[in-house]
Design an enzyme around this catalytic site. Structure first.
Site, PDB file in Angstrom:
ATOM      1  N   ASP A  25      37.466  40.765  41.013  1.00 59.85           N
ATOM      2  CA  ASP A  25      38.597  41.566  40.515  1.00 59.85           C
ATOM      3  C   ASP A  25      38.411  43.049  40.848  1.00 59.85           C
ATOM      4  O   ASP A  25      39.351  43.724  41.283  1.00 59.85           O
ATOM      5  CB  ASP A  25      38.741  41.415  38.995  1.00 59.85           C
ATOM      6  CG  ASP A  25      39.260  40.044  38.595  1.00 59.85           C
ATOM      7  OD1 ASP A  25      40.000  39.431  39.382  1.00 59.85           O
ATOM      8  OD2 ASP A  25      38.925  39.592  37.487  1.00 59.85           O
ATOM      9  N   LYS A  34      37.113  33.823  31.631  1.00 60.23           N
ATOM     10  CA  LYS A  34      36.230  34.586  32.528  1.00 60.23           C
ATOM     11  C   LYS A  34      34.849  34.868  31.924  1.00 60.23           C
ATOM     12  O   LYS A  34      33.859  34.883  32.652  1.00 60.23           O
ATOM     13  CB  LYS A  34      36.892  35.909  32.939  1.00 60.23           C
ATOM     14  CG  LYS A  34      38.076  35.707  33.894  1.00 60.23           C
ATOM     15  CD  LYS A  34      38.636  37.036  34.368  1.00 60.23           C
ATOM     16  CE  LYS A  34      39.872  36.823  35.224  1.00 60.23           C
ATOM     17  NZ  LYS A  34      40.402  38.077  35.770  1.00 60.23           N
TER      18      LYS A  34
END
Ligand code: ATR
Length: 290
Positions: free
Chosen positions: A113, A76
């Site tokens: 997220d 990420k």
């Protein structure tokens, strides 16, 4: 791009998820269920490049070889670094879980997220008011960082990060700044006493073990307790919260919610209603639908 259900032709829109390892990812199940229900000529596939090949892999997709990628552990942070443009949230979080490959060769990055966390709270703890809720985050890994950034941007009055390794909490607080602070174990009980939202962002509880030992009974009765761990779905941490009468939000709902804006970015339409992706995900997890 709509075709008879199940058909993938040469005109299909392709997206995927990239991580290492990737075989346990639930994203292909979720996205392909939505693709089938919407009758899209599209496919969503897993990729697991070698850890030192991620940047080369992503660079090769520039120009639209595929439409986009979800990105998971351990890529990420690298995903954000590969991008030419990113959302404020991805920048603040220091990580991206969504890359879109533009036709002009550019890569745009976002982080869904945090919004997934907020949407899961809205679904499972309706009426929750973040602006009146000091937050305690347990853990200081990538999951905690994304949550802290999203909660700070969304207007939480204070976000306190408590972690076994204090220096990691400090690093996040320094890089996000504003209402985000690092707190020590000694401060935890007092923080819980004022908390409107408590989040387990550690890996404790994964596989059924005991979760964090935080004394959830100290929180105000209206507090909401979230566990990012979703294996098992009802973790010991969530069970303890429930036993004290606190409302709970599970990690699976977060996972499902973060997939929604990704699907929209890839395929240009909202996921179709009427597909029980939660039941599909539960089946993959080996849990009964609830
Ligand atoms: P992720 O990216 O999923 O957040 P991570 O970066 O490995 O994963 O972070 C895991 C988190 O769980 C960390 O906050 C870690 O604490 P440390 O920073 O001290 O390592 C926390 N964690 C893992 N095992 C733990 C344990 N036994 N006790 C307390 N915290 C633990």
């Amino acid at each position: 791009m709509s075709v008879a259900s199940g058909k993938v032709t040469g005109a299909a829109v392709v997206a995927g998820v990239c991580g290492q390892p990737i075989r346990h990812s639930m994203s292909p199940v979720i996205h392909n269920a939505w693709i089938a229900a919407a009758g899209l000529n599209a496919a969503y596939v897993p990729f697991a490049p070698a850890e030192d090949r991620f940047e080369t892999f992503v660079d090769g997709l520039r120009g639209g070889a595929i439409r986009g990628l979800n990105v998971t552990i351990p890529f990420k942070e690298q995903a954000l670094a590969c991008a030419d443009r990113c959302s404020d949230l991805a920048r603040l979080a220091g990580a991206a879980n969504l890359l879109v490959f533009e036709a002009d060769g550019a890569i745009t990055a976002d982080n869904t997220d945090g919004p997934g966390l907020l949407d899961a709270i809205a679904v499972q703890a309706p009426g929750f008011d973040l602006s009146a809720s000091p937050v305690v985050i347990l853990g200081a890994g990538g999951a905690a960082r994304g949550a802290a950034a999203a909660l700070a941007l969304a207007g939480a009055p204070r976000v306190s990060i408590v972690n076994r390794t204090f220096a990691r909490a400090q690093t996040i607080a320094t890089s996000i700044g504003g209402v985000v602070e690092a707190a020590s174990d000694d401060q935890l009980d007092a923080l819980l006493g004022e908390a409107g939202l408590v989040i387990n962002a550690t890996s404790l509880g994964l596989g059924g073990g005991p979760g964090p030992a935080a004394r959830l009974e100290l929180t105000p009765p209206t507090a909401v307790v979230v566990d990012m761990v979703y294996k098992p779905l009802r973790t010991q941490f969530l069970r303890r919260a429930e036993a004290t009468g606190r409302r709970t939000v599970d990690g699976l709902e977060m996972l499902l919610r973060q997939a929604v804006p990704s699907f929209e970015a890839f395929f240009g339409v909202a996921p179709p209603a009427g597909v029980d992706v939660r039941a599909l995900a539960l089946a993959q997890l080996g849990e009964a639908a609830s």
